[in-house]
Design a protein around this motif. Structure first.
Motif, PDB file in Angstrom:
ATOM      1  N   PRO A  34       0.722  -1.235   0.002  1.00  0.00           N
ATOM      2  CA  PRO A  34      -0.008  -0.062  -0.007  1.00  0.00           C
ATOM      3  C   PRO A  34       0.697   1.171  -0.071  1.00  0.00           C
ATOM      4  CG  PRO A  34      -0.148  -1.154   2.084  1.00  0.00           C
ATOM      5  CD  PRO A  34       0.495  -2.112   1.206  1.00  0.00           C
ATOM      6  N   ASP A  35       2.025   1.235   0.487  1.00  0.00           N
ATOM      7  CA  ASP A  35       2.856   2.336   0.490  1.00  0.00           C
ATOM      8  C   ASP A  35       3.726   2.621  -0.641  1.00  0.00           C
ATOM      9  OD1 ASP A  35       4.449   0.143   1.152  1.00  0.00           O
ATOM     10  OD2 ASP A  35       5.607   1.541   2.839  1.00  0.00           O
ATOM     11  N   LEU A  36       3.467   1.817  -1.750  1.00  0.00           N
ATOM     12  CA  LEU A  36       4.526   1.735  -2.833  1.00  0.00           C
ATOM     13  C   LEU A  36       3.499   2.177  -3.923  1.00  0.00           C
ATOM     14  CD1 LEU A  36       6.768  -1.303  -2.471  1.00  0.00           C
ATOM     15  CD2 LEU A  36       7.139   0.717  -1.849  1.00  0.00           C
ATOM     16  N   VAL A  37       4.148   2.781  -5.100  1.00  0.00           N
ATOM     17  CA  VAL A  37       3.584   3.258  -6.381  1.00  0.00           C
ATOM     18  C   VAL A  37       4.430   2.046  -7.265  1.00  0.00           C
ATOM     19  CG1 VAL A  37       3.489   4.682  -8.377  1.00  0.00           C
ATOM     20  CG2 VAL A  37       3.503   5.430  -6.025  1.00  0.00           C
ATOM     21  N   VAL A  38       3.706   1.374  -8.011  1.00  0.00           N
ATOM     22  CA  VAL A  38       4.171   0.051  -8.440  1.00  0.00           C
ATOM     23  C   VAL A  38       3.954   0.368 -10.052  1.00  0.00           C
ATOM     24  CG1 VAL A  38       4.095  -2.484  -9.089  1.00  0.00           C
ATOM     25  CG2 VAL A  38       3.858  -1.418  -6.896  1.00  0.00           C
ATOM     26  N   GLU A  39       4.989   0.308 -11.038  1.00  0.00           N
ATOM     27  CA  GLU A  39       4.744   0.660 -12.292  1.00  0.00           C
ATOM     28  C   GLU A  39       5.449  -0.462 -13.259  1.00  0.00           C
ATOM     29  OE1 GLU A  39       6.984   3.444 -15.686  1.00  0.00           O
ATOM     30  OE2 GLU A  39       6.633   4.243 -13.795  1.00  0.00           O
ATOM     31  N   ILE A  40       4.730  -1.103 -14.086  1.00  0.00           N
ATOM     32  CA  ILE A  40       5.392  -2.233 -14.887  1.00  0.00           C
ATOM     33  C   ILE A  40       6.646  -1.911 -15.679  1.00  0.00           C
ATOM     34  CG2 ILE A  40       4.758  -4.039 -16.657  1.00  0.00           C
ATOM     35  CD1 ILE A  40       2.021  -4.100 -15.656  1.00  0.00           C
ATOM     36  N   ARG A  41       7.493  -2.737 -15.686  1.00  0.00           N
ATOM     37  CA  ARG A  41       8.675  -2.432 -16.383  1.00  0.00           C
ATOM     38  C   ARG A  41       8.986  -3.526 -17.659  1.00  0.00           C
ATOM     39  NH1 ARG A  41      12.534   1.402 -15.382  1.00  0.00           N
ATOM     40  NH2 ARG A  41      11.450   3.138 -14.234  1.00  0.00           N
ATOM     41  N   GLU A  42       8.374  -4.904 -17.120  1.00  0.00           N
ATOM     42  CA  GLU A  42       8.390  -5.776 -18.061  1.00  0.00           C
ATOM     43  C   GLU A  42       7.289  -6.765 -17.603  1.00  0.00           C
ATOM     44  OE1 GLU A  42      11.329  -9.044 -20.232  1.00  0.00           O
ATOM     45  OE2 GLU A  42      12.012  -7.740 -18.687  1.00  0.00           O
ATOM     46  N   ASP A  43       6.339  -7.131 -18.520  1.00  0.00           N
ATOM     47  CA  ASP A  43       5.430  -8.091 -18.162  1.00  0.00           C
ATOM     48  C   ASP A  43       5.581  -9.019 -19.229  1.00  0.00           C
ATOM     49  OD1 ASP A  43       3.052  -9.718 -18.049  1.00  0.00           O
ATOM     50  OD2 ASP A  43       1.501  -8.052 -18.179  1.00  0.00           O
ATOM     51  N   ARG A  44       6.077 -10.332 -18.414  1.00  0.00           N
ATOM     52  CA  ARG A  44       6.613 -11.467 -19.052  1.00  0.00           C
ATOM     53  C   ARG A  44       5.505 -12.649 -19.181  1.00  0.00           C
ATOM     54  NH1 ARG A  44      11.947 -12.571 -16.174  1.00  0.00           N
ATOM     55  NH2 ARG A  44      10.616 -12.490 -14.354  1.00  0.00           N
ATOM     56  N   GLY A  45       4.402 -12.322 -18.720  1.00  0.00           N
ATOM     57  CA  GLY A  45       3.084 -13.281 -19.069  1.00  0.00           C
ATOM     58  C   GLY A  45       3.411 -14.403 -17.897  1.00  0.00           C
ATOM     59  N   GLU A  46       3.327 -15.751 -18.639  1.00  0.00           N
ATOM     60  CA  GLU A  46       3.352 -16.996 -17.555  1.00  0.00           C
ATOM     61  C   GLU A  46       4.789 -17.112 -16.747  1.00  0.00           C
ATOM     62  OE1 GLU A  46       4.198 -20.570 -20.436  1.00  0.00           O
ATOM     63  OE2 GLU A  46       2.124 -19.730 -20.357  1.00  0.00           O
ATOM     64  N   ASN A  47       5.770 -16.179 -17.262  1.00  0.00           N
ATOM     65  CA  ASN A  47       7.123 -16.105 -16.448  1.00  0.00           C
ATOM     66  C   ASN A  47       7.334 -15.099 -15.373  1.00  0.00           C
ATOM     67  OD1 ASN A  47       8.178 -18.233 -18.192  1.00  0.00           O
ATOM     68  ND2 ASN A  47       8.317 -16.838 -19.991  1.00  0.00           N
ATOM     69  N   GLY A  48       6.195 -14.199 -15.349  1.00  0.00           N
ATOM     70  CA  GLY A  48       6.336 -13.224 -14.269  1.00  0.00           C
ATOM     71  C   GLY A  48       6.361 -11.712 -14.763  1.00  0.00           C
ATOM     72  N   ILE A  49       6.699 -11.151 -13.797  1.00  0.00           N
ATOM     73  CA  ILE A  49       6.630  -9.437 -14.133  1.00  0.00           C
ATOM     74  C   ILE A  49       7.733  -8.880 -13.207  1.00  0.00           C
ATOM     75  CG2 ILE A  49       4.898  -9.264 -12.083  1.00  0.00           C
ATOM     76  CD1 ILE A  49       3.264  -7.331 -13.920  1.00  0.00           C
ATOM     77  N   ARG A  50       8.093  -7.646 -13.918  1.00  0.00           N
ATOM     78  CA  ARG A  50       9.142  -6.717 -13.459  1.00  0.00           C
ATOM     79  C   ARG A  50       8.366  -5.273 -13.147  1.00  0.00           C
ATOM     80  NH1 ARG A  50      13.740  -8.769 -17.200  1.00  0.00           N
ATOM     81  NH2 ARG A  50      14.353 -10.468 -15.936  1.00  0.00           N
ATOM     82  N   TRP A  51       8.703  -4.541 -11.901  1.00  0.00           N
ATOM     83  CA  TRP A  51       8.127  -3.393 -11.644  1.00  0.00           C
ATOM     84  C   TRP A  51       9.397  -2.522 -11.319  1.00  0.00           C
ATOM     85  CZ3 TRP A  51       5.861  -7.706  -9.028  1.00  0.00           C
ATOM     86  CH2 TRP A  51       4.758  -8.227  -9.280  1.00  0.00           C
ATOM     87  N   ALA A  52       9.041  -1.160 -11.438  1.00  0.00           N
ATOM     88  CA  ALA A  52       9.815  -0.117 -10.883  1.00  0.00           C
ATOM     89  C   ALA A  52       8.764   0.456  -9.637  1.00  0.00           C
ATOM     90  CB  ALA A  52      10.083   1.016 -11.736  1.00  0.00           C
ATOM     91  N   VAL A  53       9.359   0.642  -8.566  1.00  0.00           N
ATOM     92  CA  VAL A  53       8.612   0.855  -7.351  1.00  0.00           C
ATOM     93  C   VAL A  53       9.144   2.280  -6.910  1.00  0.00           C
ATOM     94  CG1 VAL A  53       7.920  -1.474  -6.573  1.00  0.00           C
ATOM     95  CG2 VAL A  53      10.275  -0.139  -5.687  1.00  0.00           C
ATOM     96  N   THR A  54       8.209   3.118  -6.485  1.00  0.00           N
ATOM     97  CA  THR A  54       8.457   4.627  -5.829  1.00  0.00           C
ATOM     98  C   THR A  54       7.534   4.612  -4.581  1.00  0.00           C
ATOM     99  OG1 THR A  54       7.002   5.419  -7.263  1.00  0.00           O
ATOM    100  CG2 THR A  54       9.357   5.657  -7.969  1.00  0.00           C
ATOM    101  N   GLY A  55       7.749   5.701  -3.862  1.00  0.00           N
ATOM    102  CA  GLY A  55       6.900   6.078  -2.789  1.00  0.00           C
ATOM    103  C   GLY A  55       7.708   5.749  -1.513  1.00  0.00           C
ATOM    104  N   ALA A  56       7.314   4.878  -0.768  1.00  0.00           N
ATOM    105  CA  ALA A  56       8.229   4.448   0.368  1.00  0.00           C
ATOM    106  C   ALA A  56       9.471   3.909   0.216  1.00  0.00           C
ATOM    107  CB  ALA A  56       7.412   3.917   1.319  1.00  0.00           C
TER     108      ALA A  56
END
Length: 127
Positions: A34-56
């Motif tokens: 809840p204290d993070l702003v999460v932005e997708i960097r790479e959606d790899r579908g069934e292999n996972g996901i990468r995000w950039a996080v900001t906020g706290a």
């Protein structure tokens, strides 16, 4: 090296696509972090996901889904700096809190996707 370093893994007896579907929901992200702003960097579908996080925190977060046995190993990684910076004597507690949040997320996915499956019984997605 980042002040916040989390690496964890959890086995989930479900296909990567099913795990990825639950991971893709921004409403889940707001609940899990809840204290993070999460932005997708790479959606790899069934292999996972990468995000950039900001906020706290300011950094990166990833869930990598590795096929294994009758499901996937959910690998969770977080590398970030607290905002504002924390004194050194507070970093261990901050790391622990972020490890617990990651484990809460992976155990929620596991319990939702494995609901009703008796231990030792193959998941429904297998013939």
């Amino acid at each position: 090296m980042s002040s916040i370093q989390v690496a964890d893994q959890t086995f989930v007896a479900a296909p990567g696509a099913a795990v990825a579907e639950l991971l893709a929901g921004p409403s889940n992200w707001r609940r899990w972090w809840p204290d993070l702003v999460v932005e997708i960097r790479e959606d790899r579908g069934e292999n996972g996901i990468r995000w950039a996080v900001t906020g706290a925190l300011d950094g990166t977060m990833e869930v990598w889904l590795e096929p294994a046995l009758d499901g996937v190993i959910l690998h969770y990684f977080l590398h970030a700096e607290p905002v504002p910076a924390l004194p050194v004597n507070k970093l261990a507690a901050a790391n622990r809190a972020r490890r617990v949040a990651g484990k809460d997320m992976s155990f929620e996915l596991k319990s939702r996707l494995e609901a009703g499956r008796p231990a030792g019984v193959a998941p429904a997605h297998l013939p």
